[in-house]
Write a protein that holds these residues in place. Structure first.
Motif, PDB file in Angstrom:
ATOM      1  N   PHE A 101      -1.120  16.261  -5.315  1.00 23.86           N
ATOM      2  CA  PHE A 101       0.092  15.488  -5.599  1.00 23.86           C
ATOM      3  C   PHE A 101       0.706  15.930  -6.920  1.00 23.86           C
ATOM      4  CE2 PHE A 101       1.588  11.628  -7.935  1.00 23.86           C
ATOM      5  CZ  PHE A 101       2.782  11.437  -7.247  1.00 23.86           C
ATOM      6  N   GLU A 102      -0.124  16.153  -7.923  1.00 20.28           N
ATOM      7  CA  GLU A 102       0.372  16.520  -9.250  1.00 20.28           C
ATOM      8  C   GLU A 102       0.868  17.957  -9.319  1.00 20.28           C
ATOM      9  OE1 GLU A 102      -2.996  15.533 -11.614  1.00 20.28           O
ATOM     10  OE2 GLU A 102      -2.626  13.363 -11.488  1.00 20.28           O
ATOM     11  N   SER A 103       0.625  18.754  -8.257  1.00 17.65           N
ATOM     12  CA  SER A 103       1.196  20.106  -8.223  1.00 17.65           C
ATOM     13  C   SER A 103       2.695  20.057  -7.931  1.00 17.65           C
ATOM     14  CB  SER A 103       0.484  20.966  -7.168  1.00 17.65           C
ATOM     15  OG  SER A 103       0.780  20.513  -5.853  1.00 17.65           O
ATOM     16  N   ILE A 104       3.178  18.909  -7.449  1.00 17.16           N
ATOM     17  CA  ILE A 104       4.624  18.686  -7.334  1.00 17.16           C
ATOM     18  C   ILE A 104       5.147  18.392  -8.738  1.00 17.16           C
ATOM     19  CG2 ILE A 104       6.412  17.184  -6.384  1.00 17.16           C
ATOM     20  CD1 ILE A 104       4.594  16.618  -4.042  1.00 17.16           C
ATOM     21  N   PRO A 105       6.223  19.034  -9.174  1.00 12.47           N
ATOM     22  CA  PRO A 105       6.732  18.794 -10.533  1.00 12.47           C
ATOM     23  C   PRO A 105       6.934  17.305 -10.821  1.00 12.47           C
ATOM     24  CG  PRO A 105       7.878  20.643  -9.550  1.00 12.47           C
ATOM     25  CD  PRO A 105       7.029  20.058  -8.468  1.00 12.47           C
ATOM     26  N   ALA A 106       6.598  16.913 -12.033  1.00  8.18           N
ATOM     27  CA  ALA A 106       6.684  15.499 -12.424  1.00  8.18           C
ATOM     28  C   ALA A 106       8.101  14.969 -12.311  1.00  8.18           C
ATOM     29  CB  ALA A 106       6.170  15.334 -13.849  1.00  8.18           C
ATOM     30  N   GLN A 107       9.090  15.838 -12.513  1.00  7.89           N
ATOM     31  CA  GLN A 107      10.484  15.397 -12.432  1.00  7.89           C
ATOM     32  C   GLN A 107      10.837  14.924 -11.026  1.00  7.89           C
ATOM     33  OE1 GLN A 107       9.439  18.250 -13.802  1.00  7.89           O
ATOM     34  NE2 GLN A 107       9.885  17.861 -15.967  1.00  7.89           N
ATOM     35  N   ILE A 108      10.193  15.505 -10.010  1.00  7.77           N
ATOM     36  CA  ILE A 108      10.414  15.076  -8.625  1.00  7.77           C
ATOM     37  C   ILE A 108       9.611  13.808  -8.345  1.00  7.77           C
ATOM     38  CG2 ILE A 108      10.134  15.716  -6.190  1.00  7.77           C
ATOM     39  CD1 ILE A 108      10.478  18.641  -7.093  1.00  7.77           C
ATOM     40  N   ARG A 109       8.363  13.802  -8.785  1.00 10.67           N
ATOM     41  CA  ARG A 109       7.522  12.620  -8.580  1.00 10.67           C
ATOM     42  C   ARG A 109       8.105  11.391  -9.269  1.00 10.67           C
ATOM     43  NH1 ARG A 109       2.684  13.553 -11.341  1.00 10.67           N
ATOM     44  NH2 ARG A 109       3.214  15.644 -12.060  1.00 10.67           N
ATOM     45  N   ALA A 110       8.812  11.620 -10.386  1.00 12.33           N
ATOM     46  CA  ALA A 110       9.374  10.512 -11.156  1.00 12.33           C
ATOM     47  C   ALA A 110      10.387   9.708 -10.373  1.00 12.33           C
ATOM     48  CB  ALA A 110      10.020  11.046 -12.435  1.00 12.33           C
ATOM     49  N   GLN A 111      10.993  10.310  -9.349  1.00 11.70           N
ATOM     50  CA  GLN A 111      12.030   9.622  -8.585  1.00 11.70           C
ATOM     51  C   GLN A 111      11.466   8.680  -7.525  1.00 11.70           C
ATOM     52  OE1 GLN A 111      14.483  13.116  -7.416  1.00 11.70           O
ATOM     53  NE2 GLN A 111      16.058  12.183  -8.683  1.00 11.70           N
ATOM     54  N   GLY A 112      10.159   8.711  -7.307  1.00  9.92           N
ATOM     55  CA  GLY A 112       9.558   7.734  -6.419  1.00  9.92           C
ATOM     56  C   GLY A 112       9.185   8.262  -5.042  1.00  9.92           C
ATOM     57  N   PRO A 113       8.543   7.419  -4.231  1.00 10.40           N
ATOM     58  CA  PRO A 113       8.033   7.831  -2.920  1.00 10.40           C
ATOM     59  C   PRO A 113       9.074   8.450  -1.996  1.00 10.40           C
ATOM     60  CG  PRO A 113       7.162   5.688  -3.520  1.00 10.40           C
ATOM     61  CD  PRO A 113       8.191   6.027  -4.541  1.00 10.40           C
ATOM     62  N   GLU A 114      10.275   7.902  -1.963  1.00 12.26           N
ATOM     63  CA  GLU A 114      11.288   8.426  -1.050  1.00 12.26           C
ATOM     64  C   GLU A 114      11.672   9.855  -1.417  1.00 12.26           C
ATOM     65  OE1 GLU A 114      13.347   8.411   2.311  1.00 12.26           O
ATOM     66  OE2 GLU A 114      12.061   6.777   1.610  1.00 12.26           O
ATOM     67  N   ALA A 115      11.804  10.126  -2.703  1.00 13.00           N
ATOM     68  CA  ALA A 115      12.119  11.486  -3.149  1.00 13.00           C
ATOM     69  C   ALA A 115      10.977  12.440  -2.833  1.00 13.00           C
ATOM     70  CB  ALA A 115      12.406  11.480  -4.654  1.00 13.00           C
ATOM     71  N   ILE A 116       9.749  11.955  -2.924  1.00  9.43           N
ATOM     72  CA  ILE A 116       8.591  12.793  -2.607  1.00  9.43           C
ATOM     73  C   ILE A 116       8.573  13.125  -1.118  1.00  9.43           C
ATOM     74  CG2 ILE A 116       6.066  12.846  -2.545  1.00  9.43           C
ATOM     75  CD1 ILE A 116       6.166  11.036  -5.076  1.00  9.43           C
ATOM     76  N   GLY A 142      -3.715  26.323  -3.920  1.00  6.66           N
ATOM     77  CA  GLY A 142      -2.548  26.075  -3.079  1.00  6.66           C
ATOM     78  C   GLY A 142      -1.296  25.783  -3.866  1.00  6.66           C
ATOM     79  N   ILE A 143      -0.174  25.833  -3.167  1.00  3.08           N
ATOM     80  CA  ILE A 143       1.122  25.531  -3.757  1.00  3.08           C
ATOM     81  C   ILE A 143       2.063  25.103  -2.641  1.00  3.08           C
ATOM     82  CG2 ILE A 143       1.978  27.911  -3.527  1.00  3.08           C
ATOM     83  CD1 ILE A 143       3.446  27.473  -6.211  1.00  3.08           C
ATOM     84  N   PHE A 144       2.999  24.233  -2.938  1.00  6.39           N
ATOM     85  CA  PHE A 144       3.983  23.827  -1.943  1.00  6.39           C
ATOM     86  C   PHE A 144       5.079  24.894  -1.848  1.00  6.39           C
ATOM     87  CE2 PHE A 144       2.085  19.678  -2.696  1.00  6.39           C
ATOM     88  CZ  PHE A 144       2.074  19.149  -1.424  1.00  6.39           C
ATOM     89  N   GLU A 145       5.371  25.301  -0.607  1.00  8.05           N
ATOM     90  CA  GLU A 145       6.464  26.236  -0.366  1.00  8.05           C
ATOM     91  C   GLU A 145       7.085  25.919   0.989  1.00  8.05           C
ATOM     92  OE1 GLU A 145       5.459  30.340   0.049  1.00  8.05           O
ATOM     93  OE2 GLU A 145       3.889  29.975   1.525  1.00  8.05           O
ATOM     94  N   TYR A 146       8.238  26.529   1.285  1.00  6.62           N
ATOM     95  CA  TYR A 146       8.928  26.263   2.544  1.00  6.62           C
ATOM     96  C   TYR A 146       8.003  26.588   3.713  1.00  6.62           C
ATOM     97  CZ  TYR A 146      13.242  25.864  -0.148  1.00  6.62           C
ATOM     98  OH  TYR A 146      14.204  25.464  -1.038  1.00  6.62           O
ATOM     99  N   PHE A 147       7.969  25.684   4.699  1.00  7.12           N
ATOM    100  CA  PHE A 147       7.000  25.828   5.785  1.00  7.12           C
ATOM    101  C   PHE A 147       7.223  27.104   6.592  1.00  7.12           C
ATOM    102  CE2 PHE A 147      10.416  23.325   7.795  1.00  7.12           C
ATOM    103  CZ  PHE A 147      10.604  24.015   8.987  1.00  7.12           C
ATOM    104  N   TRP A 148       8.497  27.546   6.755  1.00  5.23           N
ATOM    105  CA  TRP A 148       8.737  28.740   7.557  1.00  5.23           C
ATOM    106  C   TRP A 148       8.219  30.006   6.859  1.00  5.23           C
ATOM    107  CZ3 TRP A 148      12.732  25.608   5.716  1.00  5.23           C
ATOM    108  CH2 TRP A 148      13.467  26.115   4.628  1.00  5.23           C
ATOM    109  N   VAL A 149       8.173  29.961   5.510  1.00  5.06           N
ATOM    110  CA  VAL A 149       7.618  31.093   4.768  1.00  5.06           C
ATOM    111  C   VAL A 149       6.103  31.114   4.932  1.00  5.06           C
ATOM    112  CG1 VAL A 149       7.354  32.141   2.488  1.00  5.06           C
ATOM    113  CG2 VAL A 149       9.501  31.023   3.105  1.00  5.06           C
TER     114      VAL A 149
END
Length: 320
Positions: A101-116, A142-149
């Protein structure tokens, strides 16, 4: 034959010239000081409303950020999502799920569950070292990336270039999220400050208009100017505070606590301002005198009722 000038007259003329130059310079300085004082006074008058709005909204947003970036505050279904992301069998333990979860940038996590959820819609948690090549499901691999990639790569390890691209995608998303959060909070701060200042400015300038110190057109102009200044100041202050929160999300709670005194101080200044408006209104309309008269009537009525009650208590027609 040329007659030389009297030294005393020459000296007197020079002194007069110097005095005149000094006086002109003093007048210019006084004009600049007065102009600066006018600007400063206008800013100070709008500062309390800006401080209240910025402090209150920054505190609220900062504590929201501090809450949203923590894994334990996620809804249960999202916690399970990160426990299972990229895992072939079973699920991660809570500690590893939190790291994913914390591998997602904090700026995105800061916006809440819907943004995540929105962030994760088009992304997979991709193994850096492929599972078929011995790569584990620990968060560090691991790292989050576009699923098609990710799915087009198949069972091949990520290259350094692919990893750099995935990190850049995260950085871009984090920047957009931070800008959106800052702009949204700044707008809230600007609107709140403008509304507060609008009310106070209407009251102050209406009293000045009643006294004949300004015209109705000047009233409208001054109210509009003060409201605009307060809105701009409120937006800027809120934006600065939220920028700090988005740059340093882990200390958002501390920044929120630091912003609280700003709102309290603003409320105190506004209380003083409200008292000054009341005193001016009282001088014009006799508010205190009218209130005292009303209370006096009420007190007289109460005394009369008490006297009647005492009379009936003493009457032989009542039994006690």
């Amino acid at each position: 034959m040329e007659i030389s000038q009297n030294p005393l007259q020459f000296l007197t003329a020079k002194v007069q010239e110097t005095v005149a130059d000094t006086q002109n310079l003093a007048n210019e300085i006084a004009a600049k000081v007065e102009e600066s004082a006018t600007v400063l006074t206008g800013w100070v008058q709008s500062a309390p409303s800006s401080m209240v709005s910025a402090g209150a909204i920054a505190t609220q947003e900062a504590f929201k950020i501090a809450h949203n970036i923590r894994f334990e505050n996620l809804p249960r279904n999202l916690q399970l999502k990160f426990a299972r992301a990229g895992v072939r069998d079973g699920m991660r333990n809570v500690k590893e799920a939190a790291k994913v979860f914390e591998s997602i940038p904090a700026q995105i996590r800061a916006q809440g569950p819907e943004a995540i959820r929105n962030f994760c819609q088009d992304k997979d948690w991709s193994h850096i070292q492929a599972h078929v090549n011995g790569g584990g499901s620990e968060a560090a691999n691991g790292i989050f990336e576009y699923f098609w990639v990710n799915r087009a790569r198949g069972g091949v390890d990520m290259t350094a270039a692919e990893l750099a691209v995935a990190k850049q995608v995260l950085a871009d998303a984090a920047f957009k999220a931070a800008v959106a959060e800052i702009v949204g909070a700044a707008m809230k701060g600007a609107i709140a400050a403008a509304v507060i200042e609008l009310i106070f400015s209407i009251l102050e300038n209406s009293l000045l208009c009643v006294e004949g110190k300004i015209t109705q057109s000047e009233l409208v102009e001054q109210v509009a100017t003060a409201t605009a200044k307060a809105g701009i100041a409120g937006g800027i202050i809120t934006g600065i505070l939220l920028t700090l929160c988005m740059i340093f999300p882990p200390i958002a709670a501390l920044l929120g606590a630091a912003a609280m005194p700003l709102a309290v101080a603003g409320i105190g200044f506004m209380g003083i301002r409200a008292w000054e408006i009341f005193c001016q209104g009282d001088r014009l309309f006799g508010i205190t005198e009218q209130t005292q008269k009303f209370l006096g009537m009420t007190e007289a009525t109460t005394q009369a009722n008490n006297q009647n009650l005492d009379f009936f208590k003493k009457s032989k027609f009542l039994v006690f």
